[in-house]
Scaffold this motif. Sequence first.
Motif, PDB file in Angstrom:
ATOM      1  N   ARG A 171      12.864  25.450  -4.885  1.00 57.64           N
ATOM      2  CA  ARG A 171      12.513  24.841  -5.964  1.00 57.64           C
ATOM      3  C   ARG A 171      11.416  25.486  -6.858  1.00 57.64           C
ATOM      4  O   ARG A 171      11.849  25.455  -8.185  1.00 57.64           O
ATOM      5  CB  ARG A 171      12.174  23.208  -5.633  1.00 57.64           C
ATOM      6  CG  ARG A 171      13.621  22.424  -5.271  1.00 57.64           C
ATOM      7  CD  ARG A 171      13.063  21.067  -5.522  1.00 57.64           C
ATOM      8  NE  ARG A 171      13.102  20.063  -4.801  1.00 57.64           N
ATOM      9  CZ  ARG A 171      12.701  18.698  -4.502  1.00 57.64           C
ATOM     10  NH1 ARG A 171      11.692  18.481  -5.427  1.00 57.64           N
ATOM     11  NH2 ARG A 171      13.139  18.183  -3.616  1.00 57.64           N
TER      12      ARG A 171
ATOM     13  N   GLY B 263       9.908  19.770  -1.563  1.00 54.10           N
ATOM     14  CA  GLY B 263      11.090  20.173  -1.575  1.00 54.10           C
ATOM     15  C   GLY B 263      10.756  21.540  -0.842  1.00 54.10           C
ATOM     16  O   GLY B 263       9.713  22.099  -0.374  1.00 54.10           O
TER      17      GLY B 263
ATOM     18  N   THR C  73       9.296  20.365  -8.885  1.00 54.06           N
ATOM     19  CA  THR C  73       8.622  20.164  -7.668  1.00 54.06           C
ATOM     20  C   THR C  73       7.293  19.704  -8.127  1.00 54.06           C
ATOM     21  O   THR C  73       6.588  19.919  -9.229  1.00 54.06           O
ATOM     22  CB  THR C  73       8.602  21.588  -6.953  1.00 54.06           C
ATOM     23  OG1 THR C  73       7.851  21.255  -6.012  1.00 54.06           O
ATOM     24  CG2 THR C  73       8.115  22.645  -7.875  1.00 54.06           C
TER      25      THR C  73
ATOM     26  N   THR D 297      12.628  24.621 -10.966  1.00 53.37           N
ATOM     27  CA  THR D 297      12.984  23.171 -11.027  1.00 53.37           C
ATOM     28  C   THR D 297      11.904  22.180 -10.726  1.00 53.37           C
ATOM     29  O   THR D 297      10.795  22.728 -10.065  1.00 53.37           O
ATOM     30  CB  THR D 297      14.371  22.784  -9.943  1.00 53.37           C
ATOM     31  OG1 THR D 297      13.997  23.326  -8.889  1.00 53.37           O
ATOM     32  CG2 THR D 297      15.471  23.293 -10.574  1.00 53.37           C
TER      33      THR D 297
END
Lengths: 326, 308
Positions: free
Chosen positions: B77, B73, B84, B82
């Motif tokens: 991220r 991503g 990854t 978040t």
Amino acid sequence: MDRAAASAIIRAPTKPIYRRLGDAWFQTIVVGLGITIMLLAVVLAWVLLSDGWEPLRIFGFFGFLTGTTWDPVRNDYGTWPFIVGTLITSVVALALSFFPALGVAIFSAEYAPRWLASIIDTIVDLLAAIPSVVVGIWGIFVLVPFMQNNVYLPVYFWTFENAPQLLPVVGPPAGYNLVTATIVLALMIVPYTTALARDAIRLVPRSQREAARALGATRWEVMRMAVIPYARGGIVAGAILSFGRAIGETMAVAMLVGNSNTLPFTFFGPAATMPSVIVNEFREAVENLHLASLMTVGFYLFLISLVVNLIAAWMQRRFAVAGRSI
Amino acid sequence: MAVITPAEPQRKRLAEVTPANLRRRYLRDRMMVGILVLATLAVLIPLLIIVWYVVSNGFQAVLEPTFWTSDLGSPARALRGTDTGLGHTILGTLVVDGIALLIAVPIGIGAGIMLSEYPDHPLNPSLRILNDTLNGMPAILKGLLAFALIVKPMGTFSGLSGGVALAFVMLPIVARATEGVLRIIPWSIREAGLALGLPRWRVVLNTVLPAAKVGVVTGVLIAFARAAGEAAPLLFTAFGNNFFSSTPLRYVFGPVDTLPARLYSLAISPYREWHAMGWGAGVVLLMFVIVTFVVSRIATRQRHQADM
């Protein structure tokens, strides 16, 4: 092949048509696959030349070779800075790595006990397989900061205070420079040179050593008088092959050389090599002439690699002893 | 056979056997042992340090489960913490390397058979020269070739073109290795097959190749280890991709991520979190290469023991 299968094949009625057609087909396929490889080598040269034809037409073969400007903005291209960068890094890397590599080869082939030799050989072969990018990431995060703090800055400041006239040679202390790239390149070709030298030394017949020992030579004298002269051709050919490897080495150098397209290169300032400029600019080249010029750089790289490989092959044949290639 | 005699000064040195001379020669001999040991350490230690740094910096990233299951991503991220990872990269690497194997193994082995089983074929000398030429060419040029042959006509970067580029790297190595192992199969085995009335192609396929199986596989593995670490030809063929592809076909016909190329872009990115993942990619790549290498080593060793 198990016995049932074997007898099944043998008992099968071998019609002449099956034999002759089968052989003809098989030979055609095998030769066809061989020709595929031959075509690839030729097509490689042809593609580089035809895709890079435009710059050659505009600047001329020698004009492009010796042109010192590489300026995508003004559409003016010449490959000389990259040839200089490639040759400097490769020659120095070979010079740095040759004697240590020879030392390892001699030690493992002649001095080390068998168990130690097999450990050293395995490690050397394994190290030869370390991917270039892995060495590159180590260079970026470990070698560059280390060299920056312990070598480049101290040397730069020392020159600044004591010999300012040398500053244009030393250059600004950027961490990404010719010296870093050369060190990494030397590390990368060492295992390769070692493996080839070791093979050459192993091929020296036993009688050669025994004769020298019988004359009362010490172990080192056996090496100097009987083994190294005999293996000379193989060792030198191996070194030339490693040099060819160094010329084409791309990723680690591209990550560490700093990427500057303008001569003169300095020790501690950014520089570039032929593979590094292709990797760095190919994806971003929008102008057709820029893209074609990168192909032309590839063509010159092809020519240099070809010459280096032919010299190595010639050396191997020239010094082949008693029908065995060293 | 070349006869190499000691040069004149060396012969003189051996001839004078005085105690002082002997002592000097023994001393030099011992000094050289020391120098050789030092050279060995000087070569092996820095390279082992590289391996150690990669493993110690990267193993933490590899231990995260999301490293294997998630795609990369945008950098946001990683910065926000978040999910990854490099799942799409590993998948892409398998696809590209698989395509390379599919292309390089049949062609390389075929050319190797041509060189060893049809030794009188008039094309053999040129094949040998051109094969060595191809082998000596930098991998980046093979990437340019794949770009010109596949990417330009297709109009898009693709996993296929990446696989073809890596196949160009593997081909000459496989061909040479195959020739080498087929050569050491004794002619008597072929003659036995021919005497039984087998046609030549069955002799090659059913007796020579099975006898040389281990050697051929070893050659393929070595070529594979070499190609799997190459990033340069992949940068402008497979190109790279930050996400899982939407359909399986997209891995072949669309841009895909590969470990070496991703490692490069992570390493030169400005984000600390991506650097950590770069080290992780380094660990995976290194393990990939080392496992391939060790398997080929074990296979070779077994073959040697079987010979003895």
